[in-house]
Design a protein around this motif. Structure first.
Motif, PDB file in Angstrom:
ATOM      1  N   ASN A 161     -37.874  19.062  16.355  1.00  0.00           N
ATOM      2  CA  ASN A 161     -39.320  18.887  16.224  1.00  0.00           C
ATOM      3  C   ASN A 161     -39.925  18.181  17.430  1.00  0.00           C
ATOM      4  OD1 ASN A 161     -41.565  19.181  14.121  1.00  0.00           O
ATOM      5  ND2 ASN A 161     -41.792  17.042  14.690  1.00  0.00           N
ATOM      6  N   ALA A 162     -39.111  17.481  18.200  1.00  0.00           N
ATOM      7  CA  ALA A 162     -39.617  16.675  19.315  1.00  0.00           C
ATOM      8  C   ALA A 162     -40.204  17.520  20.439  1.00  0.00           C
ATOM      9  CB  ALA A 162     -38.499  15.786  19.866  1.00  0.00           C
ATOM     10  N   SER A 163     -39.826  18.793  20.515  1.00  0.00           N
ATOM     11  CA  SER A 163     -40.329  19.628  21.613  1.00  0.00           C
ATOM     12  C   SER A 163     -41.743  20.135  21.374  1.00  0.00           C
ATOM     13  CB  SER A 163     -39.388  20.820  21.830  1.00  0.00           C
ATOM     14  OG  SER A 163     -39.358  21.646  20.685  1.00  0.00           O
ATOM     15  N   ARG A 164     -42.222  20.099  20.137  1.00  0.00           N
ATOM     16  CA  ARG A 164     -43.514  20.721  19.824  1.00  0.00           C
ATOM     17  C   ARG A 164     -44.698  20.069  20.533  1.00  0.00           C
ATOM     18  NH1 ARG A 164     -42.806  21.979  13.316  1.00  0.00           N
ATOM     19  NH2 ARG A 164     -40.964  23.334  13.549  1.00  0.00           N
ATOM     20  N   PRO A 165     -44.849  18.733  20.495  1.00  0.00           N
ATOM     21  CA  PRO A 165     -45.980  18.146  21.226  1.00  0.00           C
ATOM     22  C   PRO A 165     -45.943  18.454  22.710  1.00  0.00           C
ATOM     23  CG  PRO A 165     -45.040  16.557  19.694  1.00  0.00           C
ATOM     24  CD  PRO A 165     -44.090  17.708  19.739  1.00  0.00           C
ATOM     25  N   ALA A 166     -44.746  18.470  23.291  1.00  0.00           N
ATOM     26  CA  ALA A 166     -44.624  18.735  24.728  1.00  0.00           C
ATOM     27  C   ALA A 166     -44.999  20.175  25.059  1.00  0.00           C
ATOM     28  CB  ALA A 166     -43.196  18.443  25.187  1.00  0.00           C
ATOM     29  N   VAL A 167     -44.557  21.121  24.238  1.00  0.00           N
ATOM     30  CA  VAL A 167     -44.894  22.528  24.470  1.00  0.00           C
ATOM     31  C   VAL A 167     -46.399  22.735  24.389  1.00  0.00           C
ATOM     32  CG1 VAL A 167     -44.735  24.849  23.487  1.00  0.00           C
ATOM     33  CG2 VAL A 167     -42.677  23.460  23.718  1.00  0.00           C
ATOM     34  N   GLN A 168     -47.025  22.192  23.360  1.00  0.00           N
ATOM     35  CA  GLN A 168     -48.457  22.395  23.177  1.00  0.00           C
ATOM     36  C   GLN A 168     -49.265  21.691  24.267  1.00  0.00           C
ATOM     37  OE1 GLN A 168     -48.599  20.915  19.184  1.00  0.00           O
ATOM     38  NE2 GLN A 168     -48.247  22.924  18.264  1.00  0.00           N
ATOM     39  N   ALA A 169     -48.823  20.495  24.669  1.00  0.00           N
ATOM     40  CA  ALA A 169     -49.530  19.781  25.736  1.00  0.00           C
ATOM     41  C   ALA A 169     -49.386  20.509  27.063  1.00  0.00           C
ATOM     42  CB  ALA A 169     -48.992  18.349  25.845  1.00  0.00           C
ATOM     43  N   MET A 170     -48.185  20.998  27.368  1.00  0.00           N
ATOM     44  CA  MET A 170     -47.971  21.723  28.619  1.00  0.00           C
ATOM     45  C   MET A 170     -48.796  23.004  28.641  1.00  0.00           C
ATOM     46  SD  MET A 170     -44.424  23.111  30.382  1.00  0.00           S
ATOM     47  CE  MET A 170     -43.966  21.529  31.116  1.00  0.00           C
ATOM     48  N   MET A 171     -48.868  23.678  27.509  1.00  0.00           N
ATOM     49  CA  MET A 171     -49.652  24.907  27.448  1.00  0.00           C
ATOM     50  C   MET A 171     -51.128  24.617  27.722  1.00  0.00           C
ATOM     51  SD  MET A 171     -49.195  27.806  24.524  1.00  0.00           S
ATOM     52  CE  MET A 171     -47.428  27.603  24.714  1.00  0.00           C
ATOM     53  N   ALA A 172     -51.631  23.529  27.169  1.00  0.00           N
ATOM     54  CA  ALA A 172     -53.022  23.152  27.420  1.00  0.00           C
ATOM     55  C   ALA A 172     -53.234  22.768  28.882  1.00  0.00           C
ATOM     56  CB  ALA A 172     -53.413  21.994  26.506  1.00  0.00           C
ATOM     57  N   ASP A 173     -52.211  22.185  29.507  1.00  0.00           N
ATOM     58  CA  ASP A 173     -52.319  21.780  30.911  1.00  0.00           C
ATOM     59  C   ASP A 173     -52.424  22.987  31.845  1.00  0.00           C
ATOM     60  OD1 ASP A 173     -52.062  19.129  30.165  1.00  0.00           O
ATOM     61  OD2 ASP A 173     -49.908  19.052  30.580  1.00  0.00           O
ATOM     62  N   ILE A 174     -51.608  23.991  31.614  1.00  0.00           N
ATOM     63  CA  ILE A 174     -51.440  25.061  32.603  1.00  0.00           C
ATOM     64  C   ILE A 174     -52.333  26.270  32.360  1.00  0.00           C
ATOM     65  CG2 ILE A 174     -49.067  24.369  33.079  1.00  0.00           C
ATOM     66  CD1 ILE A 174     -48.074  26.619  31.370  1.00  0.00           C
ATOM     67  N   VAL A 175     -52.987  26.335  31.201  1.00  0.00           N
ATOM     68  CA  VAL A 175     -53.844  27.477  30.880  1.00  0.00           C
ATOM     69  C   VAL A 175     -55.304  27.046  30.939  1.00  0.00           C
ATOM     70  CG1 VAL A 175     -54.462  29.162  29.103  1.00  0.00           C
ATOM     71  CG2 VAL A 175     -52.059  28.536  29.444  1.00  0.00           C
ATOM     72  N   ARG A 176     -56.138  27.895  31.514  1.00  0.00           N
ATOM     73  CA  ARG A 176     -57.568  27.593  31.590  1.00  0.00           C
ATOM     74  C   ARG A 176     -58.166  27.458  30.187  1.00  0.00           C
ATOM     75  NH1 ARG A 176     -59.947  32.254  35.357  1.00  0.00           N
ATOM     76  NH2 ARG A 176     -58.942  33.459  33.682  1.00  0.00           N
ATOM     77  N   PRO A 177     -59.150  26.580  30.027  1.00  0.00           N
ATOM     78  CA  PRO A 177     -59.744  26.375  28.691  1.00  0.00           C
ATOM     79  C   PRO A 177     -60.180  27.661  28.022  1.00  0.00           C
ATOM     80  CG  PRO A 177     -60.523  24.701  30.203  1.00  0.00           C
ATOM     81  CD  PRO A 177     -59.710  25.653  31.032  1.00  0.00           C
ATOM     82  N   GLU A 178     -60.799  28.572  28.786  1.00  0.00           N
ATOM     83  CA  GLU A 178     -61.301  29.804  28.172  1.00  0.00           C
ATOM     84  C   GLU A 178     -60.185  30.771  27.778  1.00  0.00           C
ATOM     85  OE1 GLU A 178     -61.977  30.247  32.695  1.00  0.00           O
ATOM     86  OE2 GLU A 178     -61.945  28.674  31.163  1.00  0.00           O
ATOM     87  N   ASP A 179     -58.957  30.532  28.248  1.00  0.00           N
ATOM     88  CA  ASP A 179     -57.828  31.409  27.915  1.00  0.00           C
ATOM     89  C   ASP A 179     -56.886  30.807  26.870  1.00  0.00           C
ATOM     90  OD1 ASP A 179     -58.591  33.399  29.702  1.00  0.00           O
ATOM     91  OD2 ASP A 179     -57.507  32.483  31.374  1.00  0.00           O
ATOM     92  N   ARG A 180     -57.183  29.613  26.408  1.00  0.00           N
ATOM     93  CA  ARG A 180     -56.228  28.938  25.524  1.00  0.00           C
ATOM     94  C   ARG A 180     -56.061  29.621  24.175  1.00  0.00           C
ATOM     95  NH1 ARG A 180     -58.389  22.982  27.156  1.00  0.00           N
ATOM     96  NH2 ARG A 180     -57.203  22.769  29.095  1.00  0.00           N
ATOM     97  N   VAL A 181     -57.140  30.207  23.653  1.00  0.00           N
ATOM     98  CA  VAL A 181     -57.012  30.880  22.368  1.00  0.00           C
ATOM     99  C   VAL A 181     -55.987  32.005  22.464  1.00  0.00           C
ATOM    100  CG1 VAL A 181     -58.958  32.453  22.793  1.00  0.00           C
ATOM    101  CG2 VAL A 181     -58.238  31.957  20.465  1.00  0.00           C
ATOM    102  N   ARG A 182     -56.016  32.734  23.569  1.00  0.00           N
ATOM    103  CA  ARG A 182     -55.037  33.804  23.765  1.00  0.00           C
ATOM    104  C   ARG A 182     -53.637  33.236  23.938  1.00  0.00           C
ATOM    105  NH1 ARG A 182     -55.233  36.917  28.235  1.00  0.00           N
ATOM    106  NH2 ARG A 182     -56.564  35.559  29.447  1.00  0.00           N
ATOM    107  N   ALA A 183     -53.536  32.161  24.693  1.00  0.00           N
ATOM    108  CA  ALA A 183     -52.225  31.574  24.958  1.00  0.00           C
ATOM    109  C   ALA A 183     -51.574  31.069  23.679  1.00  0.00           C
ATOM    110  CB  ALA A 183     -52.358  30.440  25.974  1.00  0.00           C
ATOM    111  N   PHE A 184     -52.322  30.334  22.868  1.00  0.00           N
ATOM    112  CA  PHE A 184     -51.760  29.818  21.625  1.00  0.00           C
ATOM    113  C   PHE A 184     -51.420  30.951  20.663  1.00  0.00           C
ATOM    114  CE2 PHE A 184     -54.071  25.768  22.744  1.00  0.00           C
ATOM    115  CZ  PHE A 184     -52.919  25.038  22.971  1.00  0.00           C
ATOM    116  N   SER A 185     -52.226  32.009  20.647  1.00  0.00           N
ATOM    117  CA  SER A 185     -51.939  33.149  19.780  1.00  0.00           C
ATOM    118  C   SER A 185     -50.665  33.857  20.218  1.00  0.00           C
ATOM    119  CB  SER A 185     -53.111  34.125  19.792  1.00  0.00           C
ATOM    120  OG  SER A 185     -54.247  33.579  19.172  1.00  0.00           O
ATOM    121  N   LEU A 186     -50.516  34.053  21.517  1.00  0.00           N
ATOM    122  CA  LEU A 186     -49.312  34.718  22.019  1.00  0.00           C
ATOM    123  C   LEU A 186     -48.069  33.870  21.763  1.00  0.00           C
ATOM    124  CD1 LEU A 186     -50.747  36.104  25.372  1.00  0.00           C
ATOM    125  CD2 LEU A 186     -49.916  37.461  23.437  1.00  0.00           C
TER     126      LEU A 186
END
Length: 430
Positions: free
Chosen positions: A122-147
């Motif tokens: 379970n410890a990897s989940r906050p890091a994965v989600q935070a990294m995804m938010a860091d590297i993806v543009r705000p307007e593309d995050r909905v697609r990134a989280f869905s994928l």
């Protein structure tokens, strides 16, 4: 939909995301492809080791408790040590502990290592989600989280089918295969993913702003956590309340397997089209609709007298799940300061971990005392309460997120996708 149109829709859904995202996505997919232990753990303990169902339930609860304990700690590590080190520690620890679990025989040892496995995985989940938010543009995050959500379910669907065949040959092989594939994830992170944590001035004021106390004082965000818990409590009934209720009604395990398989099939088949539908749409409306679909999808189970009708109710709440997961994750990102994403994501993850602990207790108590119909009615009420809460909470969302400082790896991101971070525009996020 014509084949050419489907190809165009798929291309538009996956285009424009940085290569770092796809390596993170690949790591997620490989991780879920190897998720055998959670699937056959109960069978392993009862059939192979000969322990009681009560003991198997205790081990499952300890596994979940490990996730609860690690949620906050992993969030703090994500902000203080960085996303990449936290991922490496979490995945390496998971690989080792899963392998060790396969060789444990004493009941106390099994229970103890299961707790460690739950905490590490379970410890990897906050890091994965935070990294995804860091590297993806705000307007593309909905697609990134869905994928990313699609990859989780695709991997789990395949691993669930493979788990049965592996268990027939050797349960130990399942433990070792999962350990090996988790180690592969760690290697992918080590080789392909640079650190993405935003750079900031090391000041006491900045530390105070992203401390756990500041997270707990963030009333709007903690309200999201509470609503997330309610929604998670409903969705958990698909794996705890539904099989119990179907068994009491005279359905076989195969009937339950057939009904619940609809969930995975729909997510794998429809998540990408649903992603296109919800991209840049109103957060408030999607969260309200998803909560109602979840609550009343399970509520309709009270009127289902056949496997076919139950499968139809699964379709209803699965649609709610597909709408809710990326949208709610994106709302968490929108409400999180860049320097505190790890802690905020950790607190958000905690809501799901606690729901995983409470849901089995709640469903068993309600079904035993009052009957399954009351459980489904309670799901409908809970979904309605969550929808009302989201409506009130998102009435006045902030028009933009706090400004973010450049990340240490901004130069590593392909220039065609624009800056990694920046001021969040006044659009629907997720």
């Amino acid at each position: 939909m014509p084949l050419a149109a489907m190809r165009r829709a798929t291309r538009e859904t996956v285009s424009g995301l940085p290569r770092e995202f796809w390596w993170l996505w690949t790591s997620t997919l490989v991780n879920r492809l190897g998720a055998f232990v959670a699937t056959f753990m109960a069978l392993y303990l009862t059939l192979d080791r000969g322990y009681s169902a009560s003991y198997a339930g205790l081990v499952a609860a300890l596994h979940g408790l490990g996730g609860v304990v690690s949620s906050i700690g992993a969030g703090v590590m994500t902000d203080r040590l960085g996303r990449r080190p936290t991922l490496l520690v979490a995945q390496a620890s998971t690989a080792v502990s899963v392998a060790v679990l396969g060789f444990m025989h004493h009941p106390v040892a099994i229970a103890g290592v299961a707790f460690v496995v739950g905490a590490a995985s379970n410890a990897s989940r906050p890091a994965v989600q935070a990294m995804m938010a860091d590297i993806v543009r705000p307007e593309d995050r909905v697609r990134a989280f869905s994928l990313n959500y699609w990859a989780i379910n695709l991997g789990f669907a395949i691993s669930s089918m493979a788990a049965g065949f592996i268990a027939e040959v050797s349960y130990l092989a399942g433990f070792l295969i999962e350990a090996g594939m988790t180690a592969v994830c760690a290697i992918v992170v080590f080789v392909k993913l640079p650190e993405s944590r935003p750079v900031r001035a090391e000041t006491e004021k900045a530390d105070e702003e992203v401390g756990l106390r500041a997270v707990l004082r963030d009333r709007r965000f903690m309200a999201v956590v509470g609503l997330s818990f309610l929604v998670a409590l409903v969705f958990q009934q698909g794996s705890v309340g539904l099989p119990i209720a179907m068994g009491d009604a005279g359905f076989s395990p195969a009937d339950y397997g057939l009904a619940i398989a609809v969930n995975g099939v729909l997510i794998v088949a429809l998540q990408i089209p649903v992603t296109r539908f919800i991209d840049r749409r109103d957060t408030k409306k999607i969260l309200i609709v998803s909560s109602l679909l979840a609550g009343y999808g399970f509520g309709l189970t009270a009127f289902a007298g056949s496997v076919g009708v139950i499968a139809l109710t699964v379709c209803v709440w699965t649609l709610g799940e597909m709408l809710n997961a990326p949208t709610q994750t994106g709302l968490v990102v929108r409400l999180s300061p860049a320097q505190g994403r790890g802690r905020y994501q950790g607190m958000y993850t905690l809501s799901w971990s606690v729901a995983a602990l409470v849901a089995p207790l709640m469903s068993g108590f309600v079904i035993d005392r009052f009957g399954a119909e009351w459980l489904w009615a309670l799901c409908a009420i809970t979904g309605t309460a969550a929808a009302i809460g989201y409506g009130a909470l998102t009435r006045r969302l902030p028009s933009e997120a706090p400004a973010e400082t450049p990340t240490a790896t901004e130069a590593d991101v392909s220039p065609v996708v624009g800056p990694v971070v920046g001021t969040e525009p006044d659009v629907r996020t997720a």
